[in-house]
Design a protein around this motif. Structure first.
Motif, PDB file in Angstrom:
ATOM      1  N   HIS A  76      25.361  44.166  31.771  1.00 49.97           N
ATOM      2  CA  HIS A  76      25.951  44.915  30.649  1.00 49.97           C
ATOM      3  C   HIS A  76      26.318  43.959  29.514  1.00 49.97           C
ATOM      4  N   CYS A  77      26.855  42.810  29.862  1.00 45.07           N
ATOM      5  CA  CYS A  77      27.204  41.810  28.849  1.00 45.07           C
ATOM      6  C   CYS A  77      25.952  41.301  28.146  1.00 45.07           C
ATOM      7  N   ALA A  78      24.905  41.030  28.905  1.00 38.57           N
ATOM      8  CA  ALA A  78      23.647  40.558  28.314  1.00 38.57           C
ATOM      9  C   ALA A  78      23.074  41.590  27.353  1.00 38.57           C
ATOM     10  N   LYS A  79      23.194  42.864  27.716  1.00 39.79           N
ATOM     11  CA  LYS A  79      22.697  43.928  26.860  1.00 39.79           C
ATOM     12  C   LYS A  79      23.447  43.967  25.536  1.00 39.79           C
ATOM     13  N   ILE A  80      24.777  43.828  25.601  1.00 44.68           N
ATOM     14  CA  ILE A  80      25.589  43.806  24.378  1.00 44.68           C
ATOM     15  C   ILE A  80      25.216  42.607  23.513  1.00 44.68           C
ATOM     16  N   LEU A  81      25.001  41.469  24.157  1.00 44.46           N
ATOM     17  CA  LEU A  81      24.653  40.244  23.425  1.00 44.46           C
ATOM     18  C   LEU A  81      23.215  40.271  22.904  1.00 44.46           C
TER      19      LEU A  81
END
Length: 201
Positions: free
Chosen positions: A138-143
């Motif tokens: 999820h963090c990678a997607k936001i980034l």
């Protein structure tokens, strides 16, 4: 991406001493600081469950209040905040933690790291928690960064397992780990935060 407790933040004292109070109140049980260190590798509710504390959701909220009232608060490991600020214009940085947002705000308040994070994934943001891959993905997607191009810096086995499941590189933050002997085969071992520079560049 970084974990928080045990990686960026030293929260052992502010967590363990209030837990001693909880155990005395709930079970009339005395445990030492060293005995309770083992439970710090788990999310708070899980720690209470393992300690056989009943009605853990209610007790957990009281524990959080005690933690928030702890006068010394959380501290930063080895000037990690300075390193994070120095990397702000060079790489994209994010945080993945099992903390509740309210606790994150209290722990990071007054520390000049928050504005350096382009993504902050906390307990409320995903259905599953570490060691599942979901929070890191999820963090990678936001980034907007592919998982295989991400590095996760953490101190626990759940951090390591989550990174592996997400197909991300992992750097072991040895200074905050409760089980360093289990990380002998990790690709990157950091003795101090500044060692991260040799991994990134």
């Amino acid at each position: 991406m970084y974990g928080l407790d045990g990686t960026v933040l030293n929260t052992f004292d502010m967590t363990i001493f209030p837990l001693m109070e909880i155990l005395k109140e709930e079970l009339d049980r005395d445990m030492t600081y060293d005995e309770l260190m083992h439970y710090m590798s788990f999310p708070g509710p899980k720690s209470l469950e393992l300690l056989n504390i009943k009605n853990s959701p209610t007790v957990y909220e009281r524990w959080v209040k005690y933690v928030n009232a702890y006068k010394h608060g959380a501290s930063i490991y080895y000037n990690f905040d300075e390193l994070i600020r120095s990397l702000d214009s060079k790489i994209i940085q994010g945080v993945v933690s099992s903390k509740k947002r309210e606790q994150y705000i209290m722990d990071i308040k007054g520390k000049k790291t928050h504005d350096c994070f382009s993504a902050i994934v906390l307990l409320e943001d995903t259905q599953k928690q570490k060691p599942d891959a979901e929070p890191l993905l999820h963090c990678a997607k936001i980034l907007n960064v592919a998982p295989e191009n991400c590095l996760y810096v953490g101190d626990s086995l759940s951090d390591f397992e989550s990174a592996n499941k997400a197909k991300m590189d992992f750097a072991f933050a040895s200074w905050g780990s409760l089980e360093p002997e289990k990380f002998k085969n990790t690709t990157y071992t950091l003795n101090y935060p500044n060692d991260l520079l040799d991994v990134i560049f």
